[in-house]
Every structure is written in C-alpha cells, then in structure tokens.
Design a protein around this motif. Sequence first.
Motif, PDB file in Angstrom:
ATOM      1  N   HIS A 160     -67.648  -8.357  41.940  1.00 18.43           N
ATOM      2  CA  HIS A 160     -66.902  -9.242  41.040  1.00 18.43           C
ATOM      3  C   HIS A 160     -65.746  -8.505  40.362  1.00 18.43           C
ATOM      4  O   HIS A 160     -64.653  -9.066  40.204  1.00 18.43           O
ATOM      5  CB  HIS A 160     -67.838  -9.824  39.980  1.00 18.43           C
ATOM      6  CG  HIS A 160     -68.688 -10.956  40.494  1.00 18.43           C
ATOM      7  ND1 HIS A 160     -68.170 -12.186  40.837  1.00 18.43           N
ATOM      8  CD2 HIS A 160     -70.023 -11.027  40.739  1.00 18.43           C
ATOM      9  CE1 HIS A 160     -69.141 -12.980  41.256  1.00 18.43           C
ATOM     10  NE2 HIS A 160     -70.275 -12.299  41.209  1.00 18.43           N
ATOM     11  N   LEU A 161     -65.969  -7.257  39.976  1.00 21.05           N
ATOM     12  CA  LEU A 161     -64.918  -6.491  39.305  1.00 21.05           C
ATOM     13  C   LEU A 161     -63.752  -6.199  40.252  1.00 21.05           C
ATOM     14  O   LEU A 161     -62.595  -6.196  39.841  1.00 21.05           O
ATOM     15  CB  LEU A 161     -65.496  -5.189  38.738  1.00 21.05           C
ATOM     16  CG  LEU A 161     -66.458  -5.361  37.561  1.00 21.05           C
ATOM     17  CD1 LEU A 161     -67.077  -4.019  37.179  1.00 21.05           C
ATOM     18  CD2 LEU A 161     -65.751  -5.992  36.365  1.00 21.05           C
ATOM     19  N   ILE A 162     -64.059  -5.954  41.518  1.00 20.91           N
ATOM     20  CA  ILE A 162     -63.002  -5.756  42.515  1.00 20.91           C
ATOM     21  C   ILE A 162     -62.208  -7.050  42.691  1.00 20.91           C
ATOM     22  O   ILE A 162     -60.974  -7.049  42.698  1.00 20.91           O
ATOM     23  CB  ILE A 162     -63.601  -5.307  43.865  1.00 20.91           C
ATOM     24  CG1 ILE A 162     -64.198  -3.900  43.737  1.00 20.91           C
ATOM     25  CG2 ILE A 162     -62.538  -5.331  44.972  1.00 20.91           C
ATOM     26  CD1 ILE A 162     -65.031  -3.479  44.942  1.00 20.91           C
ATOM     27  N   ALA A 163     -62.927  -8.149  42.820  1.00 21.13           N
ATOM     28  CA  ALA A 163     -62.261  -9.445  43.004  1.00 21.13           C
ATOM     29  C   ALA A 163     -61.414  -9.805  41.790  1.00 21.13           C
ATOM     30  O   ALA A 163     -60.339 -10.404  41.927  1.00 21.13           O
ATOM     31  CB  ALA A 163     -63.298 -10.528  43.273  1.00 21.13           C
ATOM     32  N   ASP A 164     -61.862  -9.425  40.587  1.00 21.10           N
ATOM     33  CA  ASP A 164     -61.092  -9.716  39.373  1.00 21.10           C
ATOM     34  C   ASP A 164     -59.744  -9.006  39.367  1.00 21.10           C
ATOM     35  O   ASP A 164     -58.809  -9.449  38.689  1.00 21.10           O
ATOM     36  CB  ASP A 164     -61.888  -9.314  38.134  1.00 21.10           C
ATOM     37  CG  ASP A 164     -63.000 -10.295  37.813  1.00 21.10           C
ATOM     38  OD1 ASP A 164     -62.960 -11.425  38.326  1.00 21.10           O
ATOM     39  OD2 ASP A 164     -63.923  -9.921  37.068  1.00 21.10           O
ATOM     40  N   LEU A 165     -59.642  -7.907  40.094  1.00 23.30           N
ATOM     41  CA  LEU A 165     -58.365  -7.198  40.211  1.00 23.30           C
ATOM     42  C   LEU A 165     -57.495  -7.754  41.332  1.00 23.30           C
ATOM     43  O   LEU A 165     -56.358  -7.317  41.498  1.00 23.30           O
ATOM     44  CB  LEU A 165     -58.605  -5.710  40.465  1.00 23.30           C
ATOM     45  CG  LEU A 165     -59.356  -4.923  39.400  1.00 23.30           C
ATOM     46  CD1 LEU A 165     -59.417  -3.449  39.781  1.00 23.30           C
ATOM     47  CD2 LEU A 165     -58.712  -5.077  38.042  1.00 23.30           C
TER      48      LEU A 165
END
Length: 214
Positions: A160-165
């Motif tokens: 999720h943190l990767i996708a948020d970027l």
Amino acid sequence: MRIGVLGAGVMADALGARWAAAGHELMVAGRTAGKAEALARKWGCRAGGFREVAEFGDVALIAVLYQGMPATLAEIGEALRGKPIVDCNNPVEIEHFTLVTEPGRSMAQDIELATGGHVVKAFNLCEARVWQMDPPMFDNRRLVVPYCGDHSAALDMTRHLIADLGGEPVPIGGLRHAHHLEAMAAVVISLLFGGRDPYTVFNLVDRAAVSIDA
C-alpha cells in the motif's frame, strides 16, 4: 496509517513527504534533533525520540546510514517487536562500492534480528529525487518497486505504501532476497557516484542529448 519515520535524511524526507501528502499520520525521529523537527514542520506532524516514534507507528520506516544503524537500533530497543518495518537502507561503502555486511547476509535480516519486528526490504534502489516525483513515471509507465519479506501483514502494508507513491509494487519473495536487492543497490550507487543521472541510471541514452535532438 500511522508511520513512524526513523531517520531525518534525504530518503526519510522524500518518502515521508509523499506519505504525509497521501494522508498518513507521521511522526519522525533523527539523530540530529533539529533536522527531525524541521521535517516535522514540513510534514505537519510531530518529532520525538527514536523509541517514542517506534512505539507511535503502525509501521516504521528505518532510513539511517549504515554507520549509524547500531546506535539507532540500540535506542529503539524492543519498541518495534512484532511490528512491520520497512527498511530502505543500503550497507554499501563508497570507496570500492561493496557491501559491509557478512557474505550472504543482509542489513534487513540484521534489523529483523535486532528488533524482533517484521522487516520488508523496499525503496532501496532509487535515489531520493526519484521518490520525490509525483508520481514516479518513466516513458508513461509507473516505476516498478521490488520488495521482499516474510510476514504477510507487513508485506501488505508495504504494498500500500508503494502504491501511495504511485509505484508498481512487485513482490520478489522472502526476506532472504534482501541481500540481492542490497547488492544491486551497490551497482546503482557506483553508477550514481560516477555521474549517472538518477532518473536514468540504467539508461545508456543521455536524456539531455535526446531532448536536444528531438
């Protein structure tokens, strides 16, 4: 998501600023209190000590130069036991661009052993300016971001943190693969120190030359 950012350097700033903009709640610690406080003002959050920040987060980002890692982990103590940890660090010395860890052993595994947390290796293959891109796109394609770990919940949070970027999350297996990501980073870092453009580190075509000829 509550993210405890452990480190106040350029990588912590690049990732933390984007996550704050995405709506996550952050808290930051740094070995230099003034740097941590400056980031907290920039992100609209609070600064604190390493243990306090580790306890704050649902997930922690460790973004510390390898030389300061032992002291940082000692300050954190048991505060990350059982928690997801994202490790973006590279144990690479810059004289010969080689790993400083034991052969076949990764810094990510050492962090997991020291903290008792669930470490995921991610974000270690690009220079900070790439993570500042909103989103990181190349040739109209999202940046592929490999990550690895052994704990399903920690892997899901990292995805999720990767996708948020704006990145494209690509799981590559268990934490044993972190050693390969760190070794790959040694090559990337050597190219960056050799003058390669951080945005085209593996591209043999000079971006400026292409724009001139176009």
